[in-house]
Scaffold this motif. Structure first.
Motif, PDB file in Angstrom:
ATOM      1  N   MET A   1      21.244  -2.799  69.926  1.00  0.00           N
ATOM      2  CA  MET A   1      20.680  -3.916  70.415  1.00  0.00           C
ATOM      3  C   MET A   1      20.538  -3.901  71.913  1.00  0.00           C
ATOM      4  O   MET A   1      21.306  -3.227  72.711  1.00  0.00           O
ATOM      5  CB  MET A   1      21.976  -5.029  70.202  1.00  0.00           C
ATOM      6  N   VAL A   2      19.369  -4.425  72.638  1.00  0.00           N
ATOM      7  CA  VAL A   2      19.027  -4.422  73.853  1.00  0.00           C
ATOM      8  C   VAL A   2      19.037  -5.679  74.398  1.00  0.00           C
ATOM      9  O   VAL A   2      18.480  -6.574  73.963  1.00  0.00           O
ATOM     10  CB  VAL A   2      17.868  -3.518  74.086  1.00  0.00           C
ATOM     11  N   THR A   3      19.716  -5.934  75.585  1.00  0.00           N
ATOM     12  CA  THR A   3      19.790  -7.116  76.410  1.00  0.00           C
ATOM     13  C   THR A   3      19.308  -7.033  77.686  1.00  0.00           C
ATOM     14  O   THR A   3      19.632  -6.018  78.493  1.00  0.00           O
ATOM     15  CB  THR A   3      20.980  -7.685  76.278  1.00  0.00           C
ATOM     16  N   ALA A   4      18.355  -7.817  78.123  1.00  0.00           N
ATOM     17  CA  ALA A   4      17.584  -7.750  79.438  1.00  0.00           C
ATOM     18  C   ALA A   4      18.706  -8.330  80.296  1.00  0.00           C
ATOM     19  O   ALA A   4      19.138  -9.448  80.087  1.00  0.00           O
ATOM     20  CB  ALA A   4      16.369  -8.397  79.243  1.00  0.00           C
ATOM     21  N   VAL A   5      18.952  -7.681  81.699  1.00  0.00           N
ATOM     22  CA  VAL A   5      19.775  -8.050  82.609  1.00  0.00           C
ATOM     23  C   VAL A   5      19.259  -8.409  83.847  1.00  0.00           C
ATOM     24  O   VAL A   5      19.601  -9.128  84.809  1.00  0.00           O
ATOM     25  CB  VAL A   5      21.029  -7.401  82.667  1.00  0.00           C
ATOM     26  N   ASN A 118      12.318  -4.442  82.629  1.00  0.00           N
ATOM     27  CA  ASN A 118      13.701  -5.049  83.143  1.00  0.00           C
ATOM     28  C   ASN A 118      14.926  -4.093  82.775  1.00  0.00           C
ATOM     29  O   ASN A 118      14.424  -3.297  81.871  1.00  0.00           O
ATOM     30  CB  ASN A 118      13.804  -6.458  82.357  1.00  0.00           C
ATOM     31  N   VAL A 120      18.320  -3.142  81.245  1.00  0.00           N
ATOM     32  CA  VAL A 120      18.762  -3.551  79.876  1.00  0.00           C
ATOM     33  C   VAL A 120      20.176  -3.121  79.649  1.00  0.00           C
ATOM     34  O   VAL A 120      20.710  -2.160  80.684  1.00  0.00           O
ATOM     35  CB  VAL A 120      18.026  -3.148  78.946  1.00  0.00           C
ATOM     36  N   GLU A 121      20.919  -3.552  78.905  1.00  0.00           N
ATOM     37  CA  GLU A 121      22.096  -3.300  78.649  1.00  0.00           C
ATOM     38  C   GLU A 121      22.200  -2.989  77.097  1.00  0.00           C
ATOM     39  O   GLU A 121      21.847  -3.950  76.198  1.00  0.00           O
ATOM     40  CB  GLU A 121      23.258  -4.561  78.668  1.00  0.00           C
ATOM     41  N   GLN A 122      22.573  -1.785  76.767  1.00  0.00           N
ATOM     42  CA  GLN A 122      22.324  -1.341  75.296  1.00  0.00           C
ATOM     43  C   GLN A 122      23.794  -1.559  74.720  1.00  0.00           C
ATOM     44  O   GLN A 122      24.687  -0.784  75.292  1.00  0.00           O
ATOM     45  CB  GLN A 122      21.862  -0.008  75.285  1.00  0.00           C
ATOM     46  N   THR A 123      23.805  -1.980  73.423  1.00  0.00           N
ATOM     47  CA  THR A 123      24.950  -2.017  72.752  1.00  0.00           C
ATOM     48  C   THR A 123      25.721  -0.649  72.244  1.00  0.00           C
ATOM     49  O   THR A 123      24.835   0.251  71.902  1.00  0.00           O
ATOM     50  CB  THR A 123      24.833  -2.747  71.385  1.00  0.00           C
ATOM     51  N   SER A 192      31.551 -12.197  74.720  1.00  0.00           N
ATOM     52  CA  SER A 192      31.065 -12.020  73.266  1.00  0.00           C
ATOM     53  C   SER A 192      30.382 -13.356  72.880  1.00  0.00           C
ATOM     54  O   SER A 192      30.611 -13.969  71.806  1.00  0.00           O
ATOM     55  CB  SER A 192      32.026 -11.745  72.543  1.00  0.00           C
ATOM     56  N   GLY A 193      29.576 -14.056  73.964  1.00  0.00           N
ATOM     57  CA  GLY A 193      28.893 -15.150  73.366  1.00  0.00           C
ATOM     58  C   GLY A 193      29.565 -16.367  73.556  1.00  0.00           C
ATOM     59  O   GLY A 193      29.061 -17.513  72.975  1.00  0.00           O
TER      60      GLY A 193
END
Length: 382
Positions: A1-5, A118, A120-123, A192-193
Motif C-alpha cells: 500500500m502506498v500513501t502520499a505524504v 508526491n 510516498v510512504e510504502q507499507t 493506525s487510522g
C-alpha cells in the motif's frame, strides 16, 4: 500500500539535465508541457537515467575473503514519455522511485517540461504476509495469552468515576513518543487510522473558582492595592480620605473646563437683510477701511444655486476685480459687499430680482435665487 505524504514537482529546462538522489520514496504521476511553447511542432521527450545501488550480482560461492558478497549498482536509461504541442501536451505516469536511487531527468527537445508527483510512504513487506508465512506458533495459546493485560473496560460502567483515564487513552504507555500536550489538553497522535482525545486533567478547584480565575486573567482584573498613601508630613492617609481627595480633584478639573468654556466669547452669526431683500451673514470680520461705492474691490467667491449646485467660482488664479456701485456686477453684489473689510468673509443670499431675474444664464435657470460665498482680498480706495 502506498500513501502520499508530500507534494513534489520539478521543472525541466531543455539542455539542462537535473540529477539528484531520491531523498524519500517518490511517485511521479504526471508530466506536462510548460506554459511557454518554444517549438510548436517539435516533440520533447523525458529521458531518465537511473542508478540503483547495493544490488548483489554474485552467488554465495563468489563471496570474498571476508565472507561478504559483492554489490554492484544497476544503471539504465529510458524514455518516460514524448509530448507534442497541440497533440499530446501531458502524460499520466505511475512511476515509484525508491529512496537512495540516483536519478537524472533530461528534456530532449526545445520545450520546457514539468514533472509532478508526491513523496510516498510504502507499507512494509511484513504487513502482507501470506497464510504460508504463518507458523503454528502464531496460533498457539501462548500467542493470545492476555494475562496481565490492561483492559479499557475493566471499570464498572455504573460507577460514577473511572479509576483512571485508560478509556480515553490510546495505550500511551506503548507509544509515549506519539503523545503531545497542547493548551492543557493531552492528545494522542494518529496511529493506525485511529485518533483518540484524552480529557484535560481534573482540577481540585470548584467550577466557580475556575471561572473566577479565568475571568480575572481575561479581563486583567487586579485586587485593590492595600498600600497606604502618605501625606506630606509622612502620615498615612486613610482609605476613605483618599477617595474623597480623588473625587475632589476630579470635580476641580471639571469646574476648570466649564469655566474655561464660559470665558470664551461666543461668535454670534446673525442674518441681516439689506435693500432689495439681499441677506448677508458675516462669517469673518476683516480689518482696515470698509468698502464703499466707488472703491475697487478684489475678491474670491463661489456662486451656488439654492440646491447647492455650483455655477461659478473664483478660488485661484487672478482675482476678480470690480468697482463697487458702478453696475459692473449684479445689484445684489453692489448692495451686499458694501461695508466689508480686507480679509472679511460674507455669505450673500440674493433674490432673483436682484440677480438675473427672468433671464436664464449658463448654469442658472430663470428666476433663480443665488447664494455667494465672498472673501475680500484687497480694497483700493478712491
Amino acid at each position: 500500500m502506498v500513501t502520499a505524504v508530500a507534494l513534489w514537482s520539478l521543472k525541466l529546462m531543455p539542455g539542462q539535465p537535473e540529477a539528484f538522489i531520491i531523498p524519500n520514496d517518490l511517485k511521479v504521476t504526471n508530466i506536462a508541457l510548460g506554459e511557454a511553447i518554444v517549438e510548436e511542432n517539435g516533440r520533447t521527450s523525458v529521458k531518465m537515467t537511473y542508478t540503483i545501488p547495493g544490488v548483489s550480482n554474485r552467488d554465495d560461492e563468489d563471496k570474498d575473503a571476508n565472507g561478504d558478497a559483492g554489490t554492484d549498482p544497476i544503471t539504465g536509461t529510458t524514455i518516460l514519455c514524448s509530448l507534442t504541442p497541440g497533440k499530446i501536451e501531458q502524460a499520466t505516469v505511475n512511476l515509484i522511485l525508491d529512496e537512495g536511487i540516483e536519478i537524472q531527468f533530461e528534456a530532449v527537445g526545445r520545450n520546457i517540461l514539468y514533472l509532478t508527483g508526491n513523496f510516498v510512504e510504502q507499507t512494509p513487506a511484513h504487513a502482507h504476509r501470506d497464510e504460508d508465512d504463518f507458523s503454528d506458533d502464531d496460533f498457539s495459546d501462548d500467542a493470545y495469552n492476555l494475562e496481565g493485560a490492561r483492559s479499557d473496560v475493566e471499570n464498572d460502567p455504573d460507577s460514577e468515576e473511572l479509576e483512571d483515564d485508560s478509556a480515553y487513552a490510546c495505550k500511551l504507555e506503548l507509544y509515549p513518543e506519539l503523545t503531545s500536550i497542547y493548551s492543557g489538553i493531552q492528545v494522542t497522535a494518529i496511529y493506525s487510522g485511529v485518533q483518540e482525545i484524552e480529557p484535560p486533567p481534573t482540577s481540585k478547584k470548584r467550577p466557580r473558582d475556575i471561572m473566577d480565575s479565568d475571568e480575572s486573567k481575561l479581563f486583567n482584573l487586579e485586587k485593590p492595592s492595600n498600600k497606604k498613601l502618605k501625606a506630606i508630613n509622612g502620615e498615612a492617609i486613610p482609605t476613605s480620605q483618599k477617595n474623597v481627595d480623588l473625587e475632589a480633584a476630579v470635580k476641580k478639573e471639571k469646574d476648570k473646563e466649564v469655566k474655561a468654556g464660559a470665558d470664551k466669547p461666543k461668535l454670534k452669526v446673525e442674518t441681516k437683510e439689506l435693500a432689495g431683500g439681499v441677506e448677508i451673514m458675516e462669517h469673518k470680520v476683516g480689518s482696515g477701511p470698509q468698502a464703499k461705492n466707488g472703491d475697487t474691490v478684489s475678491v474670491r467667491y463661489i456662486g451656488k444655486l439654492q440646491n447647492g449646485k455650483v455655477f461659478d467660482s473664483n478660488t485661484k488664479g487672478e482675482l476678480f476685480k470690480f468697482r463697487l456701485g458702478a453696475g459692473e456686477v449684479i445689484q445684489g453684489w453692489d448692495v451686499g459687499i458694501v461695508g466689508m473689510q480686507t480679509g472679511g468673509e460674507r455669505l450673500l443670499t440674493i433674490p432673483a430680482t436682484m440677480a438675473y431675474g427672468k433671464k436664464a444664464r449658463s448654469g442658472i435657470p430663470a428666476n433663480s435665487n443665488l447664494i455667494f460665498e465672498v472673501k475680500v482680498v484687497n480694497i483700493t480706495m478712491v
